[in-house]
Design a protein around this motif. Structure first.
Motif, PDB file in Angstrom:
ATOM      1  N   ASP A 101      39.462  45.652  94.537  1.00  0.00           N
ATOM      2  CA  ASP A 101      38.129  45.140  93.625  1.00  0.00           C
ATOM      3  C   ASP A 101      38.634  43.600  93.311  1.00  0.00           C
ATOM      4  OD1 ASP A 101      36.951  45.990  91.084  1.00  0.00           O
ATOM      5  OD2 ASP A 101      38.574  47.233  90.089  1.00  0.00           O
ATOM      6  N   HIS A 102      38.464  43.055  91.830  1.00  0.00           N
ATOM      7  CA  HIS A 102      38.578  42.569  91.247  1.00  0.00           C
ATOM      8  C   HIS A 102      38.548  42.497  89.912  1.00  0.00           C
ATOM      9  CE1 HIS A 102      34.351  42.747  90.691  1.00  0.00           C
ATOM     10  NE2 HIS A 102      34.478  41.534  89.719  1.00  0.00           N
ATOM     11  N   TYR A 103      38.990  41.460  89.337  1.00  0.00           N
ATOM     12  CA  TYR A 103      39.755  42.098  87.475  1.00  0.00           C
ATOM     13  C   TYR A 103      37.736  41.188  86.524  1.00  0.00           C
ATOM     14  CZ  TYR A 103      44.910  42.601  87.901  1.00  0.00           C
ATOM     15  OH  TYR A 103      45.602  42.886  88.107  1.00  0.00           O
ATOM     16  N   VAL A 104      38.376  41.999  85.808  1.00  0.00           N
ATOM     17  CA  VAL A 104      37.211  41.173  84.452  1.00  0.00           C
ATOM     18  C   VAL A 104      37.458  40.962  83.199  1.00  0.00           C
ATOM     19  CG1 VAL A 104      35.064  41.752  86.693  1.00  0.00           C
ATOM     20  CG2 VAL A 104      36.026  43.733  84.530  1.00  0.00           C
ATOM     21  N   CYS A 105      36.761  40.394  82.389  1.00  0.00           N
ATOM     22  CA  CYS A 105      36.775  40.154  81.205  1.00  0.00           C
ATOM     23  C   CYS A 105      36.040  41.222  80.269  1.00  0.00           C
ATOM     24  CB  CYS A 105      35.943  39.261  80.347  1.00  0.00           C
ATOM     25  SG  CYS A 105      36.623  38.816  78.661  1.00  0.00           S
ATOM     26  N   PHE A 106      36.886  42.466  79.696  1.00  0.00           N
ATOM     27  CA  PHE A 106      36.331  43.179  78.819  1.00  0.00           C
ATOM     28  C   PHE A 106      36.548  43.291  77.925  1.00  0.00           C
ATOM     29  CE2 PHE A 106      37.416  45.734  82.831  1.00  0.00           C
ATOM     30  CZ  PHE A 106      36.193  46.833  82.981  1.00  0.00           C
ATOM     31  N   TYR A 107      35.744  43.612  76.551  1.00  0.00           N
ATOM     32  CA  TYR A 107      35.193  43.050  74.978  1.00  0.00           C
ATOM     33  C   TYR A 107      34.461  44.252  74.274  1.00  0.00           C
ATOM     34  CZ  TYR A 107      31.038  41.235  77.247  1.00  0.00           C
ATOM     35  OH  TYR A 107      29.275  41.018  77.094  1.00  0.00           O
ATOM     36  N   ASP A 108      35.126  44.126  73.090  1.00  0.00           N
ATOM     37  CA  ASP A 108      33.877  45.387  72.580  1.00  0.00           C
ATOM     38  C   ASP A 108      32.915  44.889  72.740  1.00  0.00           C
ATOM     39  OD1 ASP A 108      32.116  45.751  70.092  1.00  0.00           O
ATOM     40  OD2 ASP A 108      34.321  46.987  69.656  1.00  0.00           O
ATOM     41  N   PRO A 109      31.547  45.532  72.947  1.00  0.00           N
ATOM     42  CA  PRO A 109      30.176  45.053  72.470  1.00  0.00           C
ATOM     43  C   PRO A 109      29.688  44.569  71.234  1.00  0.00           C
ATOM     44  CG  PRO A 109      30.287  47.793  73.679  1.00  0.00           C
ATOM     45  CD  PRO A 109      31.538  47.038  73.315  1.00  0.00           C
ATOM     46  N   ALA A 110      29.784  44.317  70.724  1.00  0.00           N
ATOM     47  CA  ALA A 110      29.255  43.679  69.111  1.00  0.00           C
ATOM     48  C   ALA A 110      29.728  42.704  69.126  1.00  0.00           C
ATOM     49  CB  ALA A 110      30.245  44.682  67.726  1.00  0.00           C
ATOM     50  N   VAL A 111      30.557  42.080  70.120  1.00  0.00           N
ATOM     51  CA  VAL A 111      31.154  40.338  70.157  1.00  0.00           C
ATOM     52  C   VAL A 111      30.599  40.297  71.212  1.00  0.00           C
ATOM     53  CG1 VAL A 111      33.444  41.179  68.576  1.00  0.00           C
ATOM     54  CG2 VAL A 111      33.038  40.664  71.093  1.00  0.00           C
ATOM     55  N   ARG A 112      30.484  38.305  71.150  1.00  0.00           N
ATOM     56  CA  ARG A 112      29.910  37.935  72.065  1.00  0.00           C
ATOM     57  C   ARG A 112      30.923  37.181  73.640  1.00  0.00           C
ATOM     58  NH1 ARG A 112      26.865  32.432  70.785  1.00  0.00           N
ATOM     59  NH2 ARG A 112      26.221  32.737  72.472  1.00  0.00           N
ATOM     60  N   PRO A 113      30.956  37.396  74.563  1.00  0.00           N
ATOM     61  CA  PRO A 113      31.729  37.231  75.486  1.00  0.00           C
ATOM     62  C   PRO A 113      32.154  35.910  76.081  1.00  0.00           C
ATOM     63  CG  PRO A 113      29.979  37.315  77.000  1.00  0.00           C
ATOM     64  CD  PRO A 113      29.545  37.917  75.215  1.00  0.00           C
ATOM     65  N   PRO A 114      33.288  35.244  76.312  1.00  0.00           N
ATOM     66  CA  PRO A 114      33.158  33.977  75.976  1.00  0.00           C
ATOM     67  C   PRO A 114      32.981  33.934  77.234  1.00  0.00           C
ATOM     68  CG  PRO A 114      35.346  34.870  77.310  1.00  0.00           C
ATOM     69  CD  PRO A 114      33.834  35.864  76.623  1.00  0.00           C
ATOM     70  N   ALA A 115      31.850  32.075  77.458  1.00  0.00           N
ATOM     71  CA  ALA A 115      30.909  31.578  78.009  1.00  0.00           C
ATOM     72  C   ALA A 115      32.090  30.493  78.754  1.00  0.00           C
ATOM     73  CB  ALA A 115      30.017  31.268  77.448  1.00  0.00           C
ATOM     74  N   THR A 116      32.712  30.143  78.181  1.00  0.00           N
ATOM     75  CA  THR A 116      33.707  28.587  79.409  1.00  0.00           C
ATOM     76  C   THR A 116      34.728  29.356  79.214  1.00  0.00           C
ATOM     77  OG1 THR A 116      33.828  28.278  76.552  1.00  0.00           O
ATOM     78  CG2 THR A 116      31.223  27.029  78.032  1.00  0.00           C
ATOM     79  N   ARG A 117      35.041  28.100  79.854  1.00  0.00           N
ATOM     80  CA  ARG A 117      37.215  28.715  80.420  1.00  0.00           C
ATOM     81  C   ARG A 117      37.771  28.347  79.096  1.00  0.00           C
ATOM     82  NH1 ARG A 117      41.383  26.599  84.139  1.00  0.00           N
ATOM     83  NH2 ARG A 117      42.939  25.644  83.292  1.00  0.00           N
ATOM     84  N   ALA A 118      36.823  27.049  78.126  1.00  0.00           N
ATOM     85  CA  ALA A 118      37.712  26.909  76.699  1.00  0.00           C
ATOM     86  C   ALA A 118      37.923  28.272  75.666  1.00  0.00           C
ATOM     87  CB  ALA A 118      37.162  25.850  76.356  1.00  0.00           C
ATOM     88  N   GLN A 119      36.815  28.928  75.827  1.00  0.00           N
ATOM     89  CA  GLN A 119      36.968  30.155  74.773  1.00  0.00           C
ATOM     90  C   GLN A 119      37.345  31.315  75.142  1.00  0.00           C
ATOM     91  OE1 GLN A 119      32.529  30.837  75.193  1.00  0.00           O
ATOM     92  NE2 GLN A 119      31.648  28.931  73.284  1.00  0.00           N
ATOM     93  N   TYR A 120      37.640  31.448  77.102  1.00  0.00           N
ATOM     94  CA  TYR A 120      38.148  32.262  77.160  1.00  0.00           C
ATOM     95  C   TYR A 120      39.919  32.003  76.816  1.00  0.00           C
ATOM     96  CZ  TYR A 120      40.752  35.105  81.213  1.00  0.00           C
ATOM     97  OH  TYR A 120      41.472  35.877  81.594  1.00  0.00           O
ATOM     98  N   LEU A 121      39.738  30.956  76.821  1.00  0.00           N
ATOM     99  CA  LEU A 121      41.957  30.548  77.008  1.00  0.00           C
ATOM    100  C   LEU A 121      41.815  30.249  75.942  1.00  0.00           C
ATOM    101  CD1 LEU A 121      42.130  28.021  79.407  1.00  0.00           C
ATOM    102  CD2 LEU A 121      42.617  30.175  80.139  1.00  0.00           C
ATOM    103  N   ALA A 122      40.905  29.925  74.795  1.00  0.00           N
ATOM    104  CA  ALA A 122      41.367  30.197  73.459  1.00  0.00           C
ATOM    105  C   ALA A 122      41.450  31.255  72.418  1.00  0.00           C
ATOM    106  CB  ALA A 122      39.601  29.422  72.520  1.00  0.00           C
ATOM    107  N   ALA A 123      40.885  32.529  73.340  1.00  0.00           N
ATOM    108  CA  ALA A 123      40.637  33.338  72.496  1.00  0.00           C
ATOM    109  C   ALA A 123      42.061  34.471  72.649  1.00  0.00           C
ATOM    110  CB  ALA A 123      39.432  34.741  73.301  1.00  0.00           C
ATOM    111  N   ARG A 124      42.160  35.716  71.701  1.00  0.00           N
ATOM    112  CA  ARG A 124      43.036  36.543  71.566  1.00  0.00           C
ATOM    113  C   ARG A 124      43.288  37.507  72.647  1.00  0.00           C
ATOM    114  NH1 ARG A 124      43.558  39.057  67.288  1.00  0.00           N
ATOM    115  NH2 ARG A 124      45.872  39.419  66.964  1.00  0.00           N
TER     116      ARG A 124
END
Length: 319
Positions: free
Chosen positions: A173-196
């Motif tokens: 399998d592999h890891y993915v990023c789960f998030y609430d459908p009401a918010v926008r997913p991180p599109a870049t590495r910087a956004q992913y690392l800046a998120a909580r």
């Protein structure tokens, strides 16, 4: 003092040893009786017989429970070895599922348990006379869990190492990023690392292998919440802007109400997000016909119920 009376070592049988180990592992006569399906008086009677032979109280009261004596801990490996020898002595070279009454203990986390084991139970129950399964937490898997007979089979992405430990991969399998459908997913590495982020840290302080890989690579995230198992994640993720990097297969059940996306790390980060899953056992079971049959049933169950879903989910995350 425990006098010899007319009881000697020949009065020790497999039932007494099983009672002793159950009380040792459960830390309670009541729990041991429930686990073995016998009365508390039967457990107490068996322990009393063993005490007279061993010349040791074996267990002492401590608060509301009991604790094993040092001698009891020292005897445990020998008791397990004797039971293994009895099992080998009593099992023939052949195995007939139709007449078999099987009992197995598997160590797994909540993700592995819910994903892999229900299908195994259905498959085995349909083929044997009687089947019982006990699932224990795998935490940080160690060779001792298998050597000490705490479990018959271990499921883990990182198999413990030992010359007497055998492993076989069940799926990838592999890891993915789960998030609430009401918010926008991180599109870049910087956004992913800046998120909580919310992640899983087991009760023995063991982290997910994905989190360990990030740490080893010097990648730092803002971990806002740590929970002891996957089951606790949805309550914190729902209605928030948190991200959860977890196995993609959770999207079929536990995380089905959430959206998922690839984890936007650097190119070639596939190895970092990869999640193999292995079944692991001790070499003493390598040629045991019942154990071999059960391993084959787990493989067949995974092939039928899981691997196709892995391929479909991978295709979905690429689109």
């Amino acid at each position: 003092m425990y006098c010899m009376s007319k009881i000697d070592h020949l009065d020790i049988d497999g039932h007494v040893l099983a009672l002793f180990l159950a009380v040792l592992e459960e830390g309670s006569v009541t729990s041991a009786a429930r686990r073995l399906g016998v009365t508390q008086s039967a457990v107490s009677h068996g322990l009393q017989k063993l005490r007279r032979v061993i010349h040791d109280p074996l267990f002492a009261k401590s608060g509301r429970g009991i604790v094993a004596t040092a001698h009891a801990h020292a005897l445990a490996p020998e008791a397990r070895a004797l039971l293994d020898a009895m099992k080998a002595f009593g099992s023939g070279a052949s195995f007939d599922p139709a007449t078999a009454q099987l009992s197995i203990t598997i160590a797994a986390n909540d993700f592995q348990r819910d994903l892999l084991l229900p299908g195994l139970v259905r498959r085995v129950t349909a083929a044997v006379q009687k089947f019982s399964l006990r699932v224990i937490p795998s935490q940080s898997p160690s060779p001792a869990m298998l050597r000490d007979n705490r479990c018959d089979l271990l499921i883990t992405p990182v198999p413990p190492v030992g010359i007497d430990i055998v492993q076989k991969r069940l799926l990838q399998d592999h890891y993915v990023c789960f998030y609430d459908p009401a918010v926008r997913p991180p599109a870049t590495r910087a956004q992913y690392l800046a998120a909580r982020h919310v992640t899983v840290v087991y009760t023995d302080n063991e982290r997910l292998d994905f989190d360990r890989r990030l740490g080893a690579s010097g990648i730092v995230r803002d971990i806002a919440i740590s929970v002891p198992n996957f089951t606790a994640v949805p309550a914190f993720l729902r209605g928030s802007d948190l991200l959860a990097s977890m196995p993609s297969l959770l999207g079929q059940q536990l995380m089905r109400d959430f959206a998922s996306a690839r984890i936007p790390l650097a190119a070639g980060a596939g190895a970092m997000t990869a999640l193999p899953m292995y079944m692991v056992w001790h070499q003493r079971f390598q040629k045991d016909p019942a154990h071999s049959w059960l391993r084959a049933q787990l493989e067949a169950s995974v092939a039928a119920d899981v691997r196709g879903s892995v391929a479909r989910h991978k295709a979905g995350t690429r689109s």
